[in-house]
Design a protein around this motif. Structure first.
Motif, PDB file in Angstrom:
ATOM      1  N   LEU A 124       0.845  -1.192   0.000  1.00 19.99           N
ATOM      2  CA  LEU A 124       0.000   0.000   0.000  1.00 19.99           C
ATOM      3  C   LEU A 124       0.879   1.240   0.000  1.00 19.99           C
ATOM      4  CD1 LEU A 124      -2.619  -1.208   2.605  1.00 19.99           C
ATOM      5  CD2 LEU A 124      -2.673  -1.422   0.124  1.00 19.99           C
ATOM      6  N   ARG A 180       8.139   1.986   7.554  1.00 14.19           N
ATOM      7  CA  ARG A 180       7.367   1.245   6.559  1.00 14.19           C
ATOM      8  C   ARG A 180       8.116   1.190   5.237  1.00 14.19           C
ATOM      9  NH1 ARG A 180       1.310   3.033   4.973  1.00 14.19           N
ATOM     10  NH2 ARG A 180       2.452   4.848   4.163  1.00 14.19           N
ATOM     11  N   THR A 240       2.328  -6.824   2.437  1.00 15.13           N
ATOM     12  CA  THR A 240       1.742  -5.641   3.052  1.00 15.13           C
ATOM     13  C   THR A 240       2.466  -5.349   4.357  1.00 15.13           C
ATOM     14  OG1 THR A 240       0.067  -6.950   4.215  1.00 15.13           O
ATOM     15  CG2 THR A 240      -0.538  -6.044   2.059  1.00 15.13           C
ATOM     16  N   ASP A 275       1.548  -3.177   7.720  1.00 15.14           N
ATOM     17  CA  ASP A 275       0.546  -2.419   8.464  1.00 15.14           C
ATOM     18  C   ASP A 275       1.141  -1.988   9.796  1.00 15.14           C
ATOM     19  OD1 ASP A 275      -1.599  -2.680   6.594  1.00 15.14           O
ATOM     20  OD2 ASP A 275      -1.822  -4.763   7.224  1.00 15.14           O
ATOM     21  N   SER A 320       0.365   0.337  13.288  1.00 12.86           N
ATOM     22  CA  SER A 320      -0.622   1.064  14.090  1.00 12.86           C
ATOM     23  C   SER A 320       0.062   1.673  15.300  1.00 12.86           C
ATOM     24  CB  SER A 320      -1.752   0.135  14.531  1.00 12.86           C
ATOM     25  OG  SER A 320      -1.252  -0.907  15.361  1.00 12.86           O
ATOM     26  N   PRO A 347      -4.462   3.073  13.021  1.00 14.58           N
ATOM     27  CA  PRO A 347      -3.677   2.805  11.816  1.00 14.58           C
ATOM     28  C   PRO A 347      -2.860   4.029  11.414  1.00 14.58           C
ATOM     29  CG  PRO A 347      -5.922   2.012  11.541  1.00 14.58           C
ATOM     30  CD  PRO A 347      -5.906   2.815  12.813  1.00 14.58           C
ATOM     31  N   GLU A 386      -2.238   5.427   8.558  1.00 18.12           N
ATOM     32  CA  GLU A 386      -2.897   6.356   7.646  1.00 18.12           C
ATOM     33  C   GLU A 386      -3.870   7.261   8.390  1.00 18.12           C
ATOM     34  OE1 GLU A 386      -2.505   3.173   7.156  1.00 18.12           O
ATOM     35  OE2 GLU A 386      -1.173   3.113   5.404  1.00 18.12           O
TER      36      GLU A 386
END
Length: 660
Positions: free
Chosen positions: A43, A127, A143, A145, A147, A152, A154
């Protein structure tokens, strides 16, 4: 934090929902756009700078992803403590360990960032570096992810307001995805006579599609083009397409060599004392010749060997004119001209030795070197008047008859006092030195040698006038700690003793070789052989300090210093021939510690041709090595298997660098 350019859709990629991710590059600068087409996979969107992926450094999105960073010198304002954890799906423990080692969030938990903005910035950087690690493993469908306190990343970017719990709980969850292999690979090097076979460049169909392999292929293409005279060669276009349906990566690389160049005018910047014309002379860049990276590297090496510059840069200019002329600027920084140094050594048979020197570099601005050196040996083993002393003044001038020749001369006084004799000598010599190639060097000159000596034959004086010459071949990879290559030298000198009316000739040769048993060079075999002969009417006619006598460090370890050879009335007098053999097994246990096992053998003989019926003296032992930035610190213990008069039961040696 550096802003990231957005990706623009490429209309040629197909309808939304197809199982494709495409990375498109249109510049040689390495900017790649990753267009997400499926909602599956990484992502990310932005400019991806493909860079080499060594363990110590990696860049992605124009940011340093991992590697040593400078220590913070000022306190961080508003430090925000956090606790980070990282987990991966699947059971690949090795990959999980590598990702944890790459994670900035995990590795810098003891260095809290500045506030929530600092934590978010660190998470974004993390990331990117984790994605880069997946790419280097050939995983383009994973992926990452992250948090922060359950929010999260984003969402945290949008609201920039985390729950108040401290320390902040940071969670990193990674789905590595499948390993991709190379599919269709196209290498375009039209007109440059380079292979277009992907396998030749390490991008064979069906192999793991590591991003590092693509970068390596690009570097090789550019290197080969530069080697053929194209200094501005680059990758004009790079297209990388990930097919998630088949877990393959399609790669297109198009090379652009640019113009072929010839060396133009050479200029020099940064000199203060040094004559710029001398720098140009020693660089030996062939003006008008076809550009060659090897010529530049040889020029850099020749200038570095002068010892007068702390830094050297060869800056390539723009190509212009009908002949493709490219100027080169040599940018240098001069070293301090005065140098003072000191050293020490110790062995249980020879005692302590200390030495020091003063040097004046670049004496007249053309690389000249003036040295004053002194040493004292056998400290602790002898009275003050019986110690070993030496003093020497030397002058060297490079470039006397062109850049490959130099002149050197020295005046030295020395007192030696091994058990076999006592000698006071005065030596004046002058040499013309010549570099025939990077590995082969030689010199020839004249020498006047005076000696006042006392040994088993009595006391005598000698005044030798000689014409010494030697030749050396050396292609070792490291002078202080070699792991491969050869070293060979041969010395010869016809001489005449004007006080005693005796003619004589000296010949000596040494060969050493090194071989690594594994790619990491942790297991190394090393061997050395030395042989010499003196052609003279008798042993007595040769100065004692010039006769061949074996034993001690650098010879046959375990035996007393210069205590192996022919004897008269029980006293070692030396001989007219010599054989010495050494073998070592060197094992690097850690990055800083090594162990060595060795066998030394040798003897000196009365006649000019060795009499092998007298056998060889053998010493065996082992040692430790502590590897420092300036060379290995050596501690050896040796036992003589056939000790003679005055030989110890065992001997210890301490010094810097390997024994040979």
């Amino acid at each position: 934090m550096k802003s990231l350019p957005s990706c623009k859709p490429n209309n040629g990629l197909g309808a939304r929902g197809t199982a494709w991710n495409t990375l498109v590059a249109t510049t040689a600068a390495g900017a790649i756009c990753f267009v997400q087409k499926t909602g599956v996979g990484l992502l990310l969107a932005g400019a991806l700078t493909l860079a080499p992926i060594p363990a110590h450094s990696l860049e992605l999105f124009g940011l340093k992803l991992w590697g040593s960073s400078e220590e913070e010198t000022e306190p961080v304002p508003d430090p925000l403590p956090y606790e980070a954890s990282l987990a991966t799906t699947g059971d690949n423990e090795e990959l999980t360990s590598q990702l944890k080692a790459a994670s900035l969030l995990l590795q810098q938990q003891d260095k809290p960032p500045s506030g929530e903005a600092g934590l978010i910035a660190r998470a974004l950087s993390d990331r990117e570096r984790l994605v880069a690690k997946l790419y280097s493993d050939g995983r383009y469908g994973g992926t990452v992810d992250i948090s922060l306190a359950g929010v999260p990343l984003e969402t945290a970017l949008e609201q920039a307001d985390l729950p108040n719990s401290r320390p902040v709980k940071v969670s990193v969850l990674i789905d590595p995805g499948p390993v991709f292999t190379f599919g269709n690979v196209s290498i375009s090097t039209e007109g440059y006579d380079l292979s277009s076979d992907p396998a030749f460049w390490g991008l064979a169909r069906g192999e793991v599609a590591s991003s590092g392999k693509i970068l390596s292929a690009e570097r090789r293409i550019i290197s080969m083009l530069r080697g053929r005279g194209y200094p501005k060669a680059g990758i004009a276009e790079r297209r990388i397409t990930a097919d998630h349906a088949n877990d393959t990566l399609e790669v297109t690389l198009i090379a652009d060599a640019g113009l072929q160049a010839r060396f133009g005018t050479v200029a020099v910047n940064g000199t203060d004392v040094t004559d710029p014309d001398f720098v140009i002379q020693q660089a030996m860049l062939p003006e008008g010749g076809v550009y060659s990276p090897e010529d530049l590297e040889r020029a850099r090496k020749r200038l570095n060997e002068l010892g007068i510059f702390s830094s050297i840069r060869l800056v390539e200019g723009d190509i212009s004119g009908p002949d493709g002329s490219m100027p080169v600027t040599i940018e240098v920084s001069e070293r301090k001209r005065h140098v003072i140094g000191a050293g020490a050594s110790w062995s249980s048979t020879e005692g302590f030795g200390v030495e020091s020197y003063w040097r004046r570099r670049n004496l007249f601005g053309r690389g000249e070197l003036l040295s004053v050196e002194g040493s004292i040996g056998r400290l602790g083993n002898e009275s003050l008047q019986d110690l070993e002393y030496s003093a020497r003044i030397a002058f060297e001038k490079p470039g006397v008859f062109g850049p490959l020749t130099s002149f050197s001369t020295s005046l030295a006084a020395r007192q030696e006092n091994p058990d076999a004799y006592k000698s006071r000598t005065l030596t004046f010599d002058a040499y013309l030195n010549r570099e025939f190639s990077e590995q082969l060097k030689g010199r020839a000159g004249a020498e006047i040698f005076y000696a006042d000596e006392e040994d088993a034959f009595g006391e005598d004086e000698y005044l030798l006038v000689g014409l010494p010459a030697d030749l050396t071949f050396d292609n070792r990879d490291d002078k202080l700690n070699p792991s491969k290559g050869f070293f060979a030298s041969v010395f010869a000198e016809p001489a005449y003793d004007t006080l005693n009316s005796n003619a004589m000739g000296f010949v000596r040769g040494t060969v050493s070789s090194y071989y690594a048993l594994d790619q990491s060079k942790r297991f190394i075999l090393a061997g050395k052989a030395t042989a010499g002969s003196i052609f003279a009417p008798s042993v007595e006619s040769i100065p004692a300090s010039r006769r061949y006598i074996a034993g001690g460090g650098g010879s046959i370890r375990g035996y007393a210093y210069r205590n192996v050879g022919p004897r008269v009335n029980g006293e070692v007098v030396g001989g007219r021939s010599l054989i010495e053999l050494s073998g070592e097994v060197r094992v690097k246990v850690t990055e800083t510690i090594g162990v060595v096992g060795f066998v030394d053998a040798g003897n000196a003989y009365e006649d000019s041709i060795p009499d092998f019926s007298e056998g060889l003296k053998v010493g065996v032992g082992g040692g430790l090595r502590y590897f420092t930035p300036i060379g290995p610190l050596r501690i050896d213990a040796a036992v003589p298997l056939d000790p003679g008069q005055d030989d110890p039961d065992f001997a210890l040696y301490v010094g810097l660098s390997q024994a040979f």
